[in-house]
Design an enzyme around this catalytic site. Sequence first.
Site, short mmCIF file in Angstrom:
data_model
loop_
_atom_site.label_atom_id
_atom_site.label_comp_id
_atom_site.label_asym_id
_atom_site.label_seq_id
_atom_site.Cartn_x
_atom_site.Cartn_y
_atom_site.Cartn_z
N SER A 139 0.85 -1.19 0.00
CA SER A 139 0.00 0.00 0.00
C SER A 139 0.88 1.23 0.00
O SER A 139 2.05 1.18 0.42
CB SER A 139 -0.88 -0.01 1.26
OG SER A 139 -1.49 1.24 1.49
N TYR A 152 -2.08 -1.61 10.59
CA TYR A 152 -2.24 -1.87 9.15
C TYR A 152 -1.07 -1.28 8.38
O TYR A 152 -0.45 -1.95 7.56
CB TYR A 152 -3.55 -1.27 8.65
CG TYR A 152 -3.72 -1.40 7.14
CD1 TYR A 152 -4.29 -2.55 6.59
CD2 TYR A 152 -3.30 -0.39 6.28
CE1 TYR A 152 -4.43 -2.68 5.22
CE2 TYR A 152 -3.45 -0.52 4.91
CZ TYR A 152 -4.00 -1.66 4.38
OH TYR A 152 -4.14 -1.79 3.01
#
Length: 253
Positions: A139, A152
């Site tokens: 990401s 995360y």
Amino acid sequence: MKTSGNTILITGGGSGLGRALAEAFHQRGNQVIIAGRRQAPLDEVALANPGIQTAVLDVTDSRDIEYFVQQIAHDYPHLNVVINNAGIMRAENWTADVVETETVKVTVETNLLAPILLTAGLMPLLRAQQQSTIVTVSSGLAFLPLASTPTYSATKAAIHSFSESLRHQLKGSNVDVVEIASPYLQTELMGARQASDPNAMPLAAFIEEVLHTLESQPEAKEVLVQRVLRQRFAAEKGQTAYQELFDLINGKR
């Protein structure tokens, strides 16, 4: 990585990015197997895309991963691509009197430990093919974190690091490592509202750009769409520019 003629396993394939990748690769003539914790969402994808196969997998259960690897090797002996896509993203409040750690635990298990264990288990099968590819999904938050989702963001940074090291170790072998770094996407990763958030990149546009990159740059090691470049190279702009972007994304306290 070639984009047709593969046998591809995609974790988290019942919805969101995983489903979109599965459908795109299925349309390009690949045999696609989607894995997920619940059979019903997988069946929905398979019904809408005849030919896509399904397999149930709880990525937070190491014993289930071991069994799953054995079953996949038996059922799909020509598997040559694994896309480690399954992931969860939840907000955390570290200012609370008591920090809730169950989210931390399940996030690390799902986003980091599971792809490492699954990749390790499938390595003998991947090595047995003429050419194989391990695909990791990181990401933009791997490079500039979202402070409200610290675990995360940390797992995605770790996935990037793992991908780099794995690629180096496998250099010169028949197994390639490709990392897809996604921007903020219109999926339901953090709830239904995200799927229509105008600030998020439309999923179809993301898939189109990813596949274009893979098709036009088959030797690509990192797949970076335009939307993610600012985060991916934030550190290269220097500390001041990095801090400005961090504050823009996270807000100043």
